[in-house]
Write a protein that holds these residues in place. Structure first.
Motif, PDB file in Angstrom:
ATOM      1  N   SER A 270      -5.371  17.027  -2.527  1.00 55.03           N
ATOM      2  CA  SER A 270      -4.353  16.978  -1.475  1.00 55.03           C
ATOM      3  C   SER A 270      -3.065  17.693  -1.888  1.00 55.03           C
TER       4      SER A 270
ATOM      5  N   ARG B  97      -4.615  22.617  11.135  1.00 61.16           N
ATOM      6  CA  ARG B  97      -5.351  21.634  11.937  1.00 61.16           C
ATOM      7  C   ARG B  97      -4.516  21.150  13.108  1.00 61.16           C
TER       8      ARG B  97
ATOM      9  N   TYR C  20     -11.927  18.185   4.559  1.00 65.20           N
ATOM     10  CA  TYR C  20     -11.572  19.446   3.909  1.00 65.20           C
ATOM     11  C   TYR C  20     -12.696  19.904   2.979  1.00 65.20           C
TER      12      TYR C  20
ATOM     13  N   TRP D  40      -4.774  24.339   4.907  1.00 65.26           N
ATOM     14  CA  TRP D  40      -5.808  23.862   5.820  1.00 65.26           C
ATOM     15  C   TRP D  40      -5.239  22.797   6.741  1.00 65.26           C
ATOM     16  N   GLN D  41      -4.458  21.880   6.181  1.00 69.00           N
ATOM     17  CA  GLN D  41      -3.898  20.788   6.967  1.00 69.00           C
ATOM     18  C   GLN D  41      -2.894  21.316   8.002  1.00 69.00           C
TER      19      GLN D  41
ATOM     20  N   PHE E  29      -5.535  23.007   0.403  1.00 66.44           N
ATOM     21  CA  PHE E  29      -5.581  21.825   1.263  1.00 66.44           C
ATOM     22  C   PHE E  29      -4.364  21.795   2.186  1.00 66.44           C
TER      23      PHE E  29
ATOM     24  N   GLU F  16     -15.785  21.030   5.087  1.00 68.40           N
ATOM     25  CA  GLU F  16     -15.587  22.344   5.714  1.00 68.40           C
ATOM     26  C   GLU F  16     -15.550  23.462   4.676  1.00 68.40           C
ATOM     27  N   THR F  17     -14.939  23.191   3.542  1.00 69.09           N
ATOM     28  CA  THR F  17     -14.872  24.193   2.481  1.00 69.09           C
ATOM     29  C   THR F  17     -16.265  24.506   1.942  1.00 69.09           C
TER      30      THR F  17
END
Length: 66
Positions: free
Chosen positions: A30, A42, A56, A38-39, A35, A59-60
């Motif tokens: 995190s 979203r 995460y 990515w966050q 990450f 999907e990764t």
């Protein structure tokens, strides 16, 4: 003087329980730039860090599988 096993460094992976290991990995993941990017991308604002890290990673790994 040798350190007794009960006083071993708690960050030694061999000394961690599964839940402690997951907590450590979750916090490291995190905190990563991947990450966090990515966050930000979203639309969902899920508050549960455990669920976010699971998604995460899923999907990764799916992306890497292609």
């Amino acid at each position: 003087m040798a350190i007794p096993p009960s006083s071993a460094n708690p960050t030694d992976p061999a000394q961690l329980s599964d839940s402690q290991m997951w907590e450590s990995l979750k916090l490291a993941i995190s905190g990563s730039s991947g990450f966090q990017s990515w966050q930000l991308d979203r639309t969902s604002h899920e508050a549960d860090l455990d669920a976010l890290v699971h998604q995460y990673l899923r999907e990764t790994l799916e992306t890497l599988a292609y």
